[in-house]
Design a protein around this motif. Structure first.
Motif, PDB file in Angstrom:
ATOM      1  N   MET A  44      -5.217   3.496   4.028  1.00  0.00           N
ATOM      2  CA  MET A  44      -4.899   4.127   2.763  1.00  0.00           C
ATOM      3  C   MET A  44      -3.438   3.864   2.391  1.00  0.00           C
ATOM      4  N   LEU A  45      -2.543   3.954   3.369  1.00  0.00           N
ATOM      5  CA  LEU A  45      -1.130   3.703   3.098  1.00  0.00           C
ATOM      6  C   LEU A  45      -0.934   2.273   2.614  1.00  0.00           C
ATOM      7  N   ALA A  46      -1.613   1.326   3.242  1.00  0.00           N
ATOM      8  CA  ALA A  46      -1.506  -0.067   2.818  1.00  0.00           C
ATOM      9  C   ALA A  46      -1.991  -0.226   1.383  1.00  0.00           C
ATOM     10  N   GLU A  47      -3.088   0.454   1.020  1.00  0.00           N
ATOM     11  CA  GLU A  47      -3.601   0.383  -0.343  1.00  0.00           C
ATOM     12  C   GLU A  47      -2.583   0.916  -1.348  1.00  0.00           C
ATOM     13  N   VAL A  48      -1.958   2.034  -1.016  1.00  0.00           N
ATOM     14  CA  VAL A  48      -0.969   2.636  -1.909  1.00  0.00           C
ATOM     15  C   VAL A  48       0.222   1.703  -2.091  1.00  0.00           C
ATOM     16  N   GLU A  49       0.699   1.128  -0.997  1.00  0.00           N
ATOM     17  CA  GLU A  49       1.864   0.245  -1.076  1.00  0.00           C
ATOM     18  C   GLU A  49       1.542  -1.026  -1.857  1.00  0.00           C
ATOM     19  N   VAL A  50       0.356  -1.569  -1.668  1.00  0.00           N
ATOM     20  CA  VAL A  50      -0.050  -2.755  -2.416  1.00  0.00           C
ATOM     21  C   VAL A  50      -0.143  -2.425  -3.902  1.00  0.00           C
ATOM     22  N   ALA A  51      -0.765  -1.285  -4.223  1.00  0.00           N
ATOM     23  CA  ALA A  51      -0.904  -0.887  -5.626  1.00  0.00           C
ATOM     24  C   ALA A  51       0.454  -0.699  -6.290  1.00  0.00           C
ATOM     25  N   ALA A  52       1.445  -0.255  -5.519  1.00  0.00           N
ATOM     26  CA  ALA A  52       2.787  -0.030  -6.053  1.00  0.00           C
ATOM     27  C   ALA A  52       3.637  -1.295  -6.036  1.00  0.00           C
ATOM     28  N   GLY A  53       3.093  -2.377  -5.479  1.00  0.00           N
ATOM     29  CA  GLY A  53       3.840  -3.636  -5.427  1.00  0.00           C
ATOM     30  C   GLY A  53       4.864  -3.697  -4.308  1.00  0.00           C
ATOM     31  N   ARG A  54       4.785  -2.763  -3.375  1.00  0.00           N
ATOM     32  CA  ARG A  54       5.739  -2.751  -2.253  1.00  0.00           C
ATOM     33  C   ARG A  54       5.118  -3.488  -1.065  1.00  0.00           C
ATOM     34  N   LEU A  55       5.111  -4.795  -1.137  1.00  0.00           N
ATOM     35  CA  LEU A  55       4.399  -5.588  -0.134  1.00  0.00           C
ATOM     36  C   LEU A  55       5.062  -5.535   1.235  1.00  0.00           C
ATOM     37  N   ASP A  56       6.390  -5.414   1.294  1.00  0.00           N
ATOM     38  CA  ASP A  56       7.052  -5.302   2.597  1.00  0.00           C
ATOM     39  C   ASP A  56       6.605  -4.019   3.308  1.00  0.00           C
ATOM     40  N   ASP A  57       6.490  -2.931   2.554  1.00  0.00           N
ATOM     41  CA  ASP A  57       6.026  -1.678   3.152  1.00  0.00           C
ATOM     42  C   ASP A  57       4.555  -1.786   3.551  1.00  0.00           C
ATOM     43  N   ALA A  58       3.762  -2.510   2.741  1.00  0.00           N
ATOM     44  CA  ALA A  58       2.356  -2.723   3.088  1.00  0.00           C
ATOM     45  C   ALA A  58       2.243  -3.512   4.390  1.00  0.00           C
ATOM     46  N   ILE A  65      -6.006  -7.130   1.968  1.00  0.00           N
ATOM     47  CA  ILE A  65      -5.571  -6.761   0.619  1.00  0.00           C
ATOM     48  C   ILE A  65      -4.080  -7.054   0.430  1.00  0.00           C
ATOM     49  N   THR A  66      -3.319  -6.950   1.513  1.00  0.00           N
ATOM     50  CA  THR A  66      -1.892  -7.283   1.426  1.00  0.00           C
ATOM     51  C   THR A  66      -1.709  -8.779   1.208  1.00  0.00           C
ATOM     52  N   ALA A  67      -2.471  -9.578   1.952  1.00  0.00           N
ATOM     53  CA  ALA A  67      -2.398 -11.025   1.785  1.00  0.00           C
ATOM     54  C   ALA A  67      -2.864 -11.442   0.395  1.00  0.00           C
ATOM     55  N   ALA A  68      -3.893 -10.767  -0.118  1.00  0.00           N
ATOM     56  CA  ALA A  68      -4.382 -11.083  -1.465  1.00  0.00           C
ATOM     57  C   ALA A  68      -3.316 -10.791  -2.506  1.00  0.00           C
ATOM     58  N   ALA A  69      -2.625  -9.666  -2.371  1.00  0.00           N
ATOM     59  CA  ALA A  69      -1.574  -9.311  -3.324  1.00  0.00           C
ATOM     60  C   ALA A  69      -0.420 -10.289  -3.267  1.00  0.00           C
ATOM     61  N   ALA A  70      -0.183 -10.860  -2.091  1.00  0.00           N
ATOM     62  CA  ALA A  70       0.911 -11.810  -1.917  1.00  0.00           C
ATOM     63  C   ALA A  70       0.500 -13.244  -2.226  1.00  0.00           C
TER      64      ALA A  70
END
Length: 210
Positions: free
Chosen positions: A1-15, A44-49
């Motif tokens: 869930m935390l990874a999803e929130v960070e990805v949605a917020a664009g904070r990929l380093d935190d994700a 999902i983090t890799a997809a966002a990046a």
């Protein structure tokens, strides 16, 4: 869930930090569910990046969730895959989204189902046929009517149901016509008498004397 929130917020380093924490847990505990969660978070983090291994990570997560008997997580991973493949493999994207939508509907995961139906429409595919609801109203119109009774504006309805404001306006207009009323307050008053269960407990709308 935390990874999803960070990805949605664009904070990929935190994700990525959340992904590393999950990866550390998987090394210490042989729990298939956690392995799948770690793969999903990484996917999902890799997809966002825009990283090339995103699909492979999500496929790993998909297999893990399915093997663990977790239908909700499986469906969410299918949706993530569909979003990832929307431009490069649209037919596969539609198939994954439809499988996800079926699962969400079966699980009564309304928010996920509406988001998936919205995604399918963006892919140029029908979201889903609307089954008949109360009386002459469709299932979707009954849902809109229930939310009208909560006092939601058209804009709030659009956000809640993942629809455009124009589509919501169309539904509201249809509801008024089918119920033979001219105002939202009158429609709500009828709804309180006609629709079952949860809506019956909603407060009646105030009406000014005419």
């Amino acid at each position: 869930m935390l990874a999803e929130v960070e990805v949605a917020a664009g904070r990929l380093d935190d994700a990525r930090s959340a992904c590393r924490t999950l990866a550390a847990v998987t090394r210490e505990a042989d729990v298939p569910r956690i392995d799948a969660l770690a793969a999903y978070a990484a996917g999902i983090t890799a997809a966002a990046a825009g990283e090339p291994d995103a699909a492979a990570r999500l496929e790993t997560a998909l297999a893990g969730f399915a093997a663990a008997g977790l239908p909700l997580e499986t469906a969410r991973t299918r949706l993530a895959l569909s979003r990832l493949l929307a431009d490069t493999a649209p037919e596969v994207a539609v198939a994954e989204a439809r499988a996800a939508l079926t699962a969400f509907d079966e699980l009564a995961a309304t928010a996920d189902a509406d988001a998936t139906a919205s995604h399918l429409r963006r892919l140029g595919s029908p979201g889903r046929p609307a089954p008949r609801g109360t009386g002459a109203l469709t299932h979707r119109e009954s849902e809109v009517l229930r939310l009208l009774a909560e006092g939601l504006s058209n804009e709030q309805l659009a956000q809640r149901l993942f629809l455009s404001k124009r589509t919501v306006e169309h539904h509201v207009s249809n509801i008024l016509g089918k119920l033979g009323v001219t105002t939202r307050a009158e429609a709500t008053a009828l709804a309180l008498r006609a629709l079952p269960g949860d809506l019956a407990a909603a407060p009646a709308p105030s009406r000014k004397a005419t």
